[in-house]
Design an enzyme around this catalytic site. Structure first.
Site, PDB file in Angstrom:
ATOM      1  N   GLU A  56     -60.397  -7.156 -39.708  1.00 26.25           N
ATOM      2  CA  GLU A  56     -59.460  -7.716 -38.745  1.00 26.25           C
ATOM      3  C   GLU A  56     -59.018  -9.114 -39.207  1.00 26.25           C
ATOM      4  O   GLU A  56     -59.838  -9.905 -39.690  1.00 26.25           O
ATOM      5  CB  GLU A  56     -60.172  -7.799 -37.390  1.00 26.25           C
ATOM      6  CG  GLU A  56     -59.377  -8.355 -36.244  1.00 26.25           C
ATOM      7  CD  GLU A  56     -60.196  -8.374 -34.952  1.00 26.25           C
ATOM      8  OE1 GLU A  56     -59.605  -8.685 -33.897  1.00 26.25           O
ATOM      9  OE2 GLU A  56     -61.419  -8.093 -34.993  1.00 26.25           O
ATOM     10  N   LYS A 127     -53.426  -4.294 -31.670  1.00 27.79           N
ATOM     11  CA  LYS A 127     -54.659  -4.201 -30.892  1.00 27.79           C
ATOM     12  C   LYS A 127     -54.369  -4.131 -29.395  1.00 27.79           C
ATOM     13  O   LYS A 127     -53.674  -4.983 -28.843  1.00 27.79           O
ATOM     14  CB  LYS A 127     -55.539  -5.414 -31.218  1.00 27.79           C
ATOM     15  CG  LYS A 127     -56.935  -5.374 -30.611  1.00 27.79           C
ATOM     16  CD  LYS A 127     -57.749  -6.569 -31.101  1.00 27.79           C
ATOM     17  CE  LYS A 127     -59.185  -6.538 -30.611  1.00 27.79           C
ATOM     18  NZ  LYS A 127     -59.965  -7.681 -31.131  1.00 27.79           N
ATOM     19  N   CYS A 160     -61.528  -3.516 -33.638  1.00 25.28           N
ATOM     20  CA  CYS A 160     -62.662  -4.195 -33.012  1.00 25.28           C
ATOM     21  C   CYS A 160     -62.931  -3.742 -31.579  1.00 25.28           C
ATOM     22  O   CYS A 160     -63.429  -2.653 -31.350  1.00 25.28           O
ATOM     23  CB  CYS A 160     -62.454  -5.711 -33.108  1.00 25.28           C
ATOM     24  SG  CYS A 160     -63.975  -6.680 -32.910  1.00 25.28           S
ATOM     25  N   VAL A 187     -68.937  -9.668 -33.505  1.00 28.32           N
ATOM     26  CA  VAL A 187     -69.769 -10.845 -33.261  1.00 28.32           C
ATOM     27  C   VAL A 187     -71.065 -10.394 -32.589  1.00 28.32           C
ATOM     28  O   VAL A 187     -71.156  -9.272 -32.101  1.00 28.32           O
ATOM     29  CB  VAL A 187     -69.031 -11.868 -32.368  1.00 28.32           C
ATOM     30  CG1 VAL A 187     -67.761 -12.346 -33.057  1.00 28.32           C
ATOM     31  CG2 VAL A 187     -68.698 -11.275 -30.994  1.00 28.32           C
ATOM     32  N   MET A 189     -73.790  -9.538 -29.917  1.00 35.05           N
ATOM     33  CA  MET A 189     -73.706  -9.179 -28.506  1.00 35.05           C
ATOM     34  C   MET A 189     -74.908  -9.745 -27.765  1.00 35.05           C
ATOM     35  O   MET A 189     -76.047  -9.616 -28.235  1.00 35.05           O
ATOM     36  CB  MET A 189     -73.649  -7.659 -28.341  1.00 35.05           C
ATOM     37  CG  MET A 189     -72.448  -7.006 -28.992  1.00 35.05           C
ATOM     38  SD  MET A 189     -70.858  -7.569 -28.310  1.00 35.05           S
ATOM     39  CE  MET A 189     -70.948  -6.910 -26.651  1.00 35.05           C
TER      40      MET A 189
END
Length: 298
Positions: A56, A127, A160, A187, A189
């Site tokens: 991304e 997205k 994503c 990222v 969690m």
């Protein structure tokens, strides 16, 4: 860089060799990022990849300081320098590339992925589900869930956080997708116990299994302006099991896998009684989730 091999049984049918690139873009350093993507594309093509998926926002970096910065790093499609470079290398190396890019359309910005092949631009995916501060910079996608028709099969794209929504994968399966490319910037969690798979990996495996889709997840690594990214890129087969990866937490690398499209389409039949699309109770719920897309034929 990881390598791959195919069994004799797999070689009895045409295979698609896919590659997921795990790399470390640097925010604001577009020329350097673009050069990195081209280097990884060359390396993947050297090992026979036909489909190459980049992360991304692979050309711009992710953690913008302001909308002004985000706008300055965005490009138009297909006229921008990144798409033009990817078009050139796709034609020269005879590959299809899915690359995350910050797209500028007039005064609007989108978190997008451009899809290019040996014969030119196949299209753009925007997205649908924005994450966190993306709401400060980007518009939510307005192109729906397109299917890109390639010489090796039907290709779709998600980015994503789109992967957190099972409706997305179900609609793509209903529309005939074989492979889903996922440029991503996963990222950490919150609340994840130690020694458990990344939630993103678990979701990719579950959705691949319940829809008989191959999913190529290409994540980034590194820490950018204090935000950590988790790596662990993954290629999942249509039965829901990993074909390659998860990759490392912190290293740049390429994952490779061979995908058998005949087996992909057969995987929707779980046994002589059950088929993951035909078994839907469309007397209870709308098979196309109210999108207005045509009702599927089996």
């Amino acid at each position: 860089m990881s390598s791959f091999s195919a069994s004799q049984e797999e070689l009895d049918f045409p295979l698609v060799t896919v590659a997921g690139v795990q790399m470390k873009p640097k925010v604001g350093r577009k020329a350097e990022n673009l050069e990195s993507t081209l280097r990884f594309i060359e390396a993947a093509a050297d090992q026979g990849a036909q489909l190459i998926v980049l992360p991304e926002l692979s050309n711009s970096g992710y953690v913008f300081a302001s909308r002004k910065e985000a706008f300055s790093l965005a490009e138009s499609i297909p006229d921008g320098p990144s798409t033009q470079a990817w078009l050139e290398i796709a034609a020269r190396r005879n590959v299809t590339i899915v690359a995350g890019i910050s797209e500028r359309d007039g005064e609007r910005l989108f978190n997008s992925a451009v899809v290019v092949g040996p014969k030119g631009l196949l299209g753009t995916y925007r997205k649908l589900h924005l994450w966190g501060d993306e709401h400060l910079y980007f518009e939510a996608g307005d192109k729906g869930l397109p299917i890109f028709h390639t010489e090796f099969g039907r290709l779709a794209v998600v980015i994503c956080y789109d992967g957190w929504f099972p409706e997305v994968y179900r609609l793509l399966a209903m529309r005939g997708a074989d492979i889903v490319a996922m440029p991503t910037n996963w990222v950490p969690m919150s609340g994840q116990p130690e020694n458990t798979p990344a939630m993103a990996n678990t979701l990719a495996m579950a959705n691949a299994h319940s829809n008989a889709l191959n999913i190529v997840c290409a994540n980034r690594v590194g820490i950018e302006r204090g935000q950590a990214f988790i790596g662990q890129s993954l290629i999942v087969g249509a039965q829901g099991w990993p074909l390659a990866g998860p990759a490392s937490y912190d290293k740049e690398e390429i994952l490779f896998a061979n995908i058998n499209l005949k087996s992909t389409r057969q995987a929707r039949s779980l046994n002589v009684f059950n088929h993951v699309l035909r078994d839907r109770r469309d007397d209870i719920y709308d098979p196309m989730l109210g999108t207005g897309w045509p009702r599927p034929r089996h």
